[in-house]
Design a protein around this motif. Structure first.
Motif, mmCIF file in Angstrom:
data_model
loop_
_atom_site.group_PDB
_atom_site.id
_atom_site.type_symbol
_atom_site.label_atom_id
_atom_site.label_comp_id
_atom_site.label_asym_id
_atom_site.label_seq_id
_atom_site.Cartn_x
_atom_site.Cartn_y
_atom_site.Cartn_z
ATOM 1 N N ASN A 65 46.985 28.614 71.893
ATOM 2 C CA ASN A 65 47.016 29.605 71.338
ATOM 3 C C ASN A 65 47.881 30.989 71.991
ATOM 4 O OD1 ASN A 65 45.410 28.350 70.548
ATOM 5 N ND2 ASN A 65 43.607 28.361 71.860
ATOM 6 N N LEU B 161 49.265 32.842 69.485
ATOM 7 C CA LEU B 161 49.503 33.761 68.396
ATOM 8 C C LEU B 161 49.631 35.349 68.563
ATOM 9 C CD1 LEU B 161 45.644 31.933 68.058
ATOM 10 C CD2 LEU B 161 47.318 31.640 66.298
ATOM 11 N N PRO C 148 52.823 37.502 66.314
ATOM 12 C CA PRO C 148 53.096 37.763 65.562
ATOM 13 C C PRO C 148 51.224 38.875 64.684
ATOM 14 C CG PRO C 148 51.774 35.525 65.516
ATOM 15 C CD PRO C 148 51.902 36.113 66.524
ATOM 16 N N ILE C 149 50.869 39.101 65.778
ATOM 17 C CA ILE C 149 49.375 39.833 66.159
ATOM 18 C C ILE C 149 50.402 41.604 66.101
ATOM 19 C CG2 ILE C 149 47.027 40.909 66.331
ATOM 20 C CD1 ILE C 149 46.324 38.071 66.867
ATOM 21 N N PRO D 53 54.408 42.916 64.419
ATOM 22 C CA PRO D 53 54.422 43.617 63.058
ATOM 23 C C PRO D 53 53.141 45.499 62.874
ATOM 24 C CG PRO D 53 53.490 41.977 62.895
ATOM 25 C CD PRO D 53 53.071 42.015 64.052
ATOM 26 N N LEU D 54 52.871 45.570 64.087
ATOM 27 C CA LEU D 54 52.361 46.867 64.381
ATOM 28 C C LEU D 54 53.030 47.837 65.502
ATOM 29 C CD1 LEU D 54 48.415 45.430 65.021
ATOM 30 C CD2 LEU D 54 49.122 46.445 62.746
ATOM 31 N N PHE E 265 59.104 38.796 59.425
ATOM 32 C CA PHE E 265 57.330 39.076 60.224
ATOM 33 C C PHE E 265 56.698 37.889 59.496
ATOM 34 C CE2 PHE E 265 58.165 43.344 61.871
ATOM 35 C CZ PHE E 265 58.918 43.245 62.695
ATOM 36 N N ILE E 266 56.891 37.848 58.638
ATOM 37 C CA ILE E 266 55.547 36.393 57.994
ATOM 38 C C ILE E 266 56.173 35.307 58.315
ATOM 39 C CG2 ILE E 266 54.961 35.652 55.469
ATOM 40 C CD1 ILE E 266 55.231 38.166 54.575
ATOM 41 N N VAL F 61 54.391 32.330 59.643
ATOM 42 C CA VAL F 61 53.748 31.109 59.484
ATOM 43 C C VAL F 61 54.277 30.467 61.309
ATOM 44 C CG1 VAL F 61 54.753 29.279 58.161
ATOM 45 C CG2 VAL F 61 54.108 31.469 56.844
ATOM 46 N N THR G 86 51.612 30.135 63.816
ATOM 47 C CA THR G 86 50.162 29.761 63.391
ATOM 48 C C THR G 86 50.557 28.389 63.328
ATOM 49 O OG1 THR G 86 50.053 30.374 61.554
ATOM 50 C CG2 THR G 86 49.006 31.702 62.352
ATOM 51 N N PRO H 265 51.850 44.039 57.208
ATOM 52 C CA PRO H 265 51.599 44.119 57.991
ATOM 53 C C PRO H 265 50.112 43.664 58.118
ATOM 54 C CG PRO H 265 52.257 46.167 57.490
ATOM 55 C CD PRO H 265 52.601 45.821 56.418
ATOM 56 N N ILE I 180 49.728 40.063 57.564
ATOM 57 C CA ILE I 180 50.816 38.893 58.123
ATOM 58 C C ILE I 180 50.069 38.909 59.674
ATOM 59 C CG2 ILE I 180 52.249 38.885 59.973
ATOM 60 C CD1 ILE I 180 54.181 40.581 58.036
ATOM 61 N N VAL I 181 49.087 40.289 59.979
ATOM 62 C CA VAL I 181 48.080 39.964 61.109
ATOM 63 C C VAL I 181 47.000 39.175 61.123
ATOM 64 C CG1 VAL I 181 49.252 42.438 62.171
ATOM 65 C CG2 VAL I 181 46.888 42.397 61.088
ATOM 66 N N PRO J 212 46.967 34.645 62.116
ATOM 67 C CA PRO J 212 46.509 34.905 63.697
ATOM 68 C C PRO J 212 45.502 35.322 64.566
ATOM 69 C CG PRO J 212 48.319 36.579 63.204
ATOM 70 C CD PRO J 212 47.899 35.578 61.907
ATOM 71 N N PHE K 140 42.439 33.126 63.253
ATOM 72 C CA PHE K 140 42.622 31.706 63.709
ATOM 73 C C PHE K 140 41.335 31.393 64.194
ATOM 74 C CE2 PHE K 140 44.685 27.914 65.186
ATOM 75 C CZ PHE K 140 45.449 27.789 64.403
ATOM 76 N N ILE L 41 49.241 52.063 61.271
ATOM 77 C CA ILE L 41 49.429 50.496 62.007
ATOM 78 C C ILE L 41 48.051 50.516 62.226
ATOM 79 C CG2 ILE L 41 49.167 50.191 64.471
ATOM 80 C CD1 ILE L 41 51.933 52.090 65.087
ATOM 81 N N SER M 140 48.330 29.159 58.599
ATOM 82 C CA SER M 140 49.985 28.895 58.487
ATOM 83 C C SER M 140 49.752 29.397 56.864
ATOM 84 C CB SER M 140 50.146 28.276 59.327
ATOM 85 O OG SER M 140 49.495 26.447 59.361
#
Lengths: 75, 536
Positions: free
Chosen positions: A17, A20, A23-24, A27-28, A53-54, A58, A61, B85, B88-89, B92, B95, B244, B278
């Motif tokens: 886990n 995860l 990717p959170i 991108p920020l 980043f997509i 993928v 996850t 973004p 994307i975020v 996850p 999830f 952001i 995913s």
């Protein structure tokens, strides 16, 4: 049907886990990608990096799904 | 209008096709009875990975998104790309949360997020608050789907509100008959069309405009010439934090919307949800490409159509681009993709809002002994009422009002996060704390949005979601997403009131869920079945 009754399951804990998190967070972090150069196919870095980043999302996850899915006799 | 005749015929034909699909959907995966909320409202709770992918994708990535995101990029540049973004975020992030929500709802037969809150915190009042917040946040969202259709019709030269009313009447009829099965089946058509149109657009249009390099150059030139300092093809020092927090805050909010949860609860087991986390980013990629249509429109010299109120309607940018670039028949396909793209989420949202009313207001306060068949009947009727309400919103109010309401909707739905999302993990909050936190968060959110002017449209209040921190006394030009600030207030108040309530020994509700409920999967016993076996 699952093999173990729900009361005895360990829950959703799994070291996978942790995957995860990237990717959170990535991108920020705008300072990582708020640039024009290098360009790719005419796209400024800001745009192609975020689209990339997509793929990161993928992959992360998908790995977590594959490693934590329940083994099912029906499938 | 005559020069748009081919477009209109293609658009009309595809619209008739999906309407037929909507009515036939009642026979698809036919249940023994449709007179149950699990069947009408959740499609039998039995959707596999593919259907869920189309359903949730069709639900989250709405027609309005497809029109408004490129319109934002057209107007502001890089800031509008926050949608990438954001999407994307989100996967996850939710999830692990969504599988818990699925499990506990599976065991207890929950249909709405408010059902869960009621059982978890033993508080019908808190559930009512959550349900009303959900309904209020969803209504303008449905109205906005109409804005998406209208943008397309305007470009084809169709004016007046009659076409919209007809379209929504048909939508209302097949949703009434087929329930969640209708948007699930139509989503296949919608998404296929959208993928074809967008892939064609990102290959064909840049080739006509001299490649991506020159598209971005044209955009840079436009933003350099504009007096607005917040635009550009890159972010600047003052809007990075906004970018952001807007991406993060929007991601937090998305699965709190009742319609998002409807798609999740309709899936048949936990692995379907995990697999979709995913697979759904495929739509994010599409959305990223769609956002870039805004730059293409700049490069192609598109001017938005001036609306009835005398102001340019930025939402017509993308339809105009299609009109100018594509051959007529393909522009018709593209418009149909947007138009049908509005129907799927509108159907799911009206079902979700109807379920909230039925479960958390009707059954809770008006008729406690309502049977599942009664619930289905009420939900079907309310779904009609909700759609009439959305149409009235568009007919009677300035569309700008719906857009403002949707902006507010995002901020207020975030205020359900402590009860709904944190509630899945902890029972620490006292129900009084959650109600107080919600009230404080709502008040703070409204106050913050009220303070935000929009120099571009000349509005003094509710001009956007970027709250300037200098209004709080900070010596900076930085802005922040108002929803995040309001949520911080909410959490703080919820925590303080929880501590006070505990210290004052105020009675807390009883938790009807057990730890194991949050990990249950398909085939595990449900509460009702357990009750039956105990009775024998």
């Amino acid at each position: 049907m699952s093999d173990t009754p729900p009361e005895e399951r360990a829950g959703d804990r799994s070291p996978w886990n942790w995957l995860l998190i990237p990717p959170i967070v990535i991108p920020l972090l705008t300072f990582l990608f708020n640039f024009d150069e290098p360009r790719l196919l005419g796209f400024p870095a800001f745009y192609w990096l975020q689209l990339a980043f997509i793929v990161l999302g993928v992959i992360c996850t998908s790995v977590v799904y594959q490693m934590t899915k329940r083994k099912r006799s029906a499938e | 209008m005559s020069e748009h005749i081919t477009e209109l015929i293609v658009f009309g034909a595809l619209f008739v096709l999906v309407s037929a699909v909507g009515f036939v959907a009642a026979r698809w995966r036919r249940p023994s009875t449709m007179e149950h909320l699990d069947e009408w409202g959740l499609g039998g709770r039995n959707f596999g990975s593919w259907i869920t992918w189309f359903l949730v994708g069709g639900d989250l990535y709405t027609a309005y998104t497809f029109v408004a995101v490129p319109a934002l990029v057209f107007g502001a540049g890089a800031l509008g790309f926050y949608a990438v973004p954001y999407t994307i975020v989100i996967y996850p992030m939710v999830f692990l949360v969504l599988i818990r929500m699925w499990s506990v709802s599976h065991v207890h037969g929950f249909v709405t997020p408010a059902d869960f809150v009621r059982a978890r915190f033993g508080s019908p009042t808190l559930a009512l608050v959550i349900a009303i917040t959900g309904i209020v946040a969803t209504m303008p969202y449905i109205a906005l789907q109409l804005v998406g259709i209208e943008a397309v019709l305007k470009t084809m030269g169709v004016t007046g509100h009659l076409p919209i009313i007809i379209a929504f009447a048909i939508l209302a009829a097949y949703t009434y008959q087929s329930g969640l099965r209708a948007p699930a089946l139509i989503a296949f058509v919608k998404d296929t069309l959208i993928y074809i149109v967008i892939l064609a657009a990102v290959i064909y249009i840049p080739a006509k405009l001299g490649g991506w390099g020159s598209i971005f150059e044209a955009a840079e030139a436009k933003f350099k010439a504009s007096p607005n300092t917040g635009d550009g093809t890159l972010l600047n020092m003052n809007n990075q934090l906004q970018y952001i927090t807007l991406a993060f805050g929007s991601a937090l909010a998305l699965f709190l919307y009742p319609h998002s949860l409807t798609g999740v609860l309709a899936s048949k087991n936990r692995d379907v949800i995990k697999r979709n986390m995913s697979a759904l980013p495929a739509y994010s990629f599409l959305l990223g490409l769609i956002a870039l249509l805004g730059f293409m429109a700049i490069s192609a010299g598109i001017k938005p159509i001036v609306g009835e109120n005398g102001k340019p309607d930025a939402n017509t940018v993308v339809p105009q681009l299609f009109d100018q670039m594509f051959p007529d028949w393909f522009a018709g396909v593209a418009y149909a993709a947007v138009g049908i793209g509005a129907l799927v989420p509108a159907a799911i949202m009206s079902i979700a809002a109807a379920n909230l009313f039925t479960r958390n207001i009707y059954k809770e306060y008006l008729r406690k002994d309502a049977s599942p068949a009664d619930e289905a009947k009420v939900s079907k009727l309310i779904s009609l009422v909700v759609k009439v309400g959305a149409v009235l919103c568009i007919l009677l109010l300035d569309p700008q009002f719906s857009i403002d309401l949707q902006l507010i909707g995002g901020v207020i739905i975030l205020q359900t996060l402590p009860a709904v999302a944190l509630g899945l993990y902890t029972r620490w909050f006292h129900r009084a704390g959650l109600i107080a936190g919600w009230a404080a968060g709502m008040a703070a959110g409204m106050w913050l949005l009220y303070q935000i002017p929009n120099p571009a449209s000349g509005k003094a209040h509710f001009g956007g979601s970027a709250f300037p921190l200098e209004k709080l006394g900070f010596d900076t030009k930085m802005t922040l997403y108002a929803g995040i600030l309001a949520l911080a207030v909410n959490l703080l108040v919820a925590a303080i009131v929880t501590l006070i309530s505990r210290a004052a020994k105020v009675a807390d509700g009883v938790d009807a869920t057990k730890r194991a409920d949050y990990f249950a999967d398909e085939g595990d016993p449900k509460v009702k079945e357990l009750d039956l076996s105990a009775a024998h």
